[in-house]
Design a protein around this motif. Structure first.
Motif, PDB file in Angstrom:
ATOM      1  N   ALA A 261      22.881 -38.576  -7.552  1.00  0.00           N
ATOM      2  CA  ALA A 261      22.561 -39.987  -7.322  1.00  0.00           C
ATOM      3  C   ALA A 261      21.076 -40.136  -6.999  1.00  0.00           C
ATOM      4  O   ALA A 261      20.393 -39.171  -6.626  1.00  0.00           O
ATOM      5  CB  ALA A 261      23.407 -40.545  -6.185  1.00  0.00           C
ATOM      6  N   ALA A 262      20.572 -41.345  -7.131  1.00  0.00           N
ATOM      7  CA  ALA A 262      19.161 -41.580  -6.833  1.00  0.00           C
ATOM      8  C   ALA A 262      18.834 -41.247  -5.387  1.00  0.00           C
ATOM      9  O   ALA A 262      17.783 -40.665  -5.086  1.00  0.00           O
ATOM     10  CB  ALA A 262      18.792 -43.032  -7.133  1.00  0.00           C
ATOM     11  N   LEU A 302      14.927 -40.301  -9.396  1.00  0.00           N
ATOM     12  CA  LEU A 302      14.850 -41.608 -10.036  1.00  0.00           C
ATOM     13  C   LEU A 302      15.466 -41.571 -11.432  1.00  0.00           C
ATOM     14  O   LEU A 302      15.207 -40.653 -12.212  1.00  0.00           O
ATOM     15  CB  LEU A 302      13.399 -42.075 -10.112  1.00  0.00           C
ATOM     16  N   PRO A 303      16.281 -42.559 -11.767  1.00  0.00           N
ATOM     17  CA  PRO A 303      16.905 -42.599 -13.088  1.00  0.00           C
ATOM     18  C   PRO A 303      15.908 -43.015 -14.161  1.00  0.00           C
ATOM     19  O   PRO A 303      14.884 -43.646 -13.864  1.00  0.00           O
ATOM     20  CB  PRO A 303      17.996 -43.653 -12.923  1.00  0.00           C
ATOM     21  N   GLU A 304      16.214 -42.685 -15.392  1.00  0.00           N
ATOM     22  CA  GLU A 304      15.365 -43.118 -16.497  1.00  0.00           C
ATOM     23  C   GLU A 304      15.585 -44.587 -16.826  1.00  0.00           C
ATOM     24  O   GLU A 304      14.672 -45.271 -17.278  1.00  0.00           O
ATOM     25  CB  GLU A 304      15.647 -42.260 -17.736  1.00  0.00           C
ATOM     26  N   PHE A 308      20.382 -47.583 -10.522  1.00  0.00           N
ATOM     27  CA  PHE A 308      20.173 -46.643  -9.428  1.00  0.00           C
ATOM     28  C   PHE A 308      21.511 -46.448  -8.722  1.00  0.00           C
ATOM     29  O   PHE A 308      22.088 -47.404  -8.198  1.00  0.00           O
ATOM     30  CB  PHE A 308      19.153 -47.187  -8.424  1.00  0.00           C
ATOM     31  N   ARG A 309      21.990 -45.215  -8.697  1.00  0.00           N
ATOM     32  CA  ARG A 309      23.241 -44.926  -7.993  1.00  0.00           C
ATOM     33  C   ARG A 309      22.889 -44.487  -6.577  1.00  0.00           C
ATOM     34  O   ARG A 309      22.166 -43.508  -6.378  1.00  0.00           O
ATOM     35  CB  ARG A 309      24.028 -43.858  -8.728  1.00  0.00           C
ATOM     36  N   ILE A 321      17.889 -52.205 -10.907  1.00  0.00           N
ATOM     37  CA  ILE A 321      16.492 -52.436 -10.527  1.00  0.00           C
ATOM     38  C   ILE A 321      15.665 -52.604 -11.798  1.00  0.00           C
ATOM     39  O   ILE A 321      15.570 -51.683 -12.615  1.00  0.00           O
ATOM     40  CB  ILE A 321      15.923 -51.262  -9.706  1.00  0.00           C
ATOM     41  N   GLU A 322      15.088 -53.776 -11.989  1.00  0.00           N
ATOM     42  CA  GLU A 322      14.197 -54.012 -13.116  1.00  0.00           C
ATOM     43  C   GLU A 322      12.760 -53.993 -12.609  1.00  0.00           C
ATOM     44  O   GLU A 322      12.437 -54.670 -11.620  1.00  0.00           O
ATOM     45  CB  GLU A 322      14.514 -55.343 -13.792  1.00  0.00           C
ATOM     46  N   ARG A 323      11.901 -53.238 -13.302  1.00  0.00           N
ATOM     47  CA  ARG A 323      10.513 -53.101 -12.882  1.00  0.00           C
ATOM     48  C   ARG A 323       9.572 -53.539 -13.996  1.00  0.00           C
ATOM     49  O   ARG A 323       9.901 -53.439 -15.175  1.00  0.00           O
ATOM     50  CB  ARG A 323      10.217 -51.647 -12.486  1.00  0.00           C
TER      51      ARG A 323
END
Length: 349
Positions: A261-262, A302-304, A308-309, A321-323
């Motif tokens: 997980a993250a 961090l996920p690609e 985010f888990r 999460i949008e960045r």
């Protein structure tokens, strides 16, 4: 007293009483007194009320037609402390938020618009608006479905929740000190508010692994004293003032998750350890993980993509999460479920 109309619902991994504002006193002191009697506080067991002897099951949502043009319903959240004569609106609750859309339809505040109904919810505690999508085939709320969330047995209808502009919900800005990390009591901390004021620290900085169970952490008096000392100082740094009688900031101990997980999290909310994780707290912790130089970033995986888990004692929660191109968080969301447990009248003592 003839009792008050009350809808008791599970929202996410919490339970609470949902009321219409029109059925309650407008005077705050009278309202607090009433809710304490409804829940059975102050009593650690809440034996003479409907509270569940835990902060997660001693919550209240008050609903009313929205005072804003960009929302359909107003939602005011109140935390009723089980063991103290205290009712606090110092924070919102994203888990109880999951039940607001269904409750608004059940109570006739909002009409169903088809197989799915999008409801814009003004979160009075923080001033932001969330959009909840409710399953409403045939014009009625559907609670059964195929979605599952850790911490809740069974499968239920999905309730996606999306949030815009929740940064600084109570502190005025995402990082109230302007720093990704501040040292408090010798511990590196991220003081952050992306929907919930939180203090994020590495678990190993406090002498634990971060994988301990809820009971073990609550039995660790030295750890709890140290976490509370940090919290009291952080409150002033976060423009929250004296937080000794407030339910914020939440205290997050993070570590690397062996399951991929993250983040692995253990959270004090603020004096009990959360059995799972709060919605806005999960979003805020995930946001902290994106900040280079933060304790969370040091242990994060961090996920690609955008999901985010976030691991917690009861499993894990998925946070969207949008960045932007610079890596700044611009939009967040999560998936919750809710269920109507009973609809009737409650009789305060």
């Amino acid at each position: 007293m003839d009792g008050l109309p009350c809808l008791w619902m599970r929202g996410g991994t919490s339970k609470g009483a949902y009321f219409l504002a029109s059925d309650l006193p407008t005077d705050r002191a009278a309202l607090d007194d009433l809710l304490l009697r409804v829940m059975g506080s102050p009593d650690a067991n809440q034996i003479d009320g409907i509270g569940g002897a835990d902060p997660l099951t001693s919550k209240v949502a008050i609903l009313s037609p929205s005072t804003r043009d960009d929302a359909d319903v107003d939602y005011w959240f109140l935390q009723v402390f089980p063991d103290r004569p205290l009712v606090s609106d110092a924070q919102g609750c994203g888990n109880i938020l999951a039940g607001v859309g269904p409750a608004a339809i059940e109570r006739g505040l909002v009409g169903a618009t088809g197989d799915e109904t999008n409801i814009r919810i003004h979160m009075v505690n923080t001033g932001e608006v969330a959009t909840a999508t409710i399953q409403t085939p045939g014009g009625r709320v559907r609670y059964g479905g195929d979605a599952s969330i850790d911490g809740v047995p069974g499968r239920h209808a999905p309730i996606p929740l999306m949030f815009d502009d929740v940064a600084g919900s109570m502190c005025g800005t995402l990082l109230p000190t302007g720093h990704e990390a501040d040292e408090i009591e010798g511990v590196s901390c991220t003081l952050i508010d992306n929907g919930m004021p939180c203090v994020v620290m590495r678990a190993d900085a406090l002498g634990i692994t971060g994988r301990e169970g809820r009971e073990e952490l609550e039995a660790n008096a030295d750890l709890k004293d140290r976490v509370e000392a940090i919290r009291l100082k952080a409150g002033h740094l976060m423009a929250l003032g004296d937080v000794s009688d407030k339910s914020v900031p939440k205290m997050f101990l993070v570590s690397r998750d062996p399951g991929g997980a993250a983040l692995m999290t253990r959270s004090f909310i603020p004096h009990r350890v959360h059995a799972t994780i709060g919605v806005f707290a999960a979003i805020t912790a995930a946001t902290a993980a994106t900040l280079p130089g933060s304790p969370a970033h040091e242990v994060a995986q961090l996920p690609e993509g955008t999901t985010f888990r976030i691991a917690h004692p009861g499993g894990a929660a998925d946070v969207l999460i949008e960045r932007d191109e610079a890596g700044r968080v611009i939009r967040t969301g999560t998936l919750r479920t809710a269920r109507k447990l009973f609809d009737g009248r409650v009789f305060p003592r």
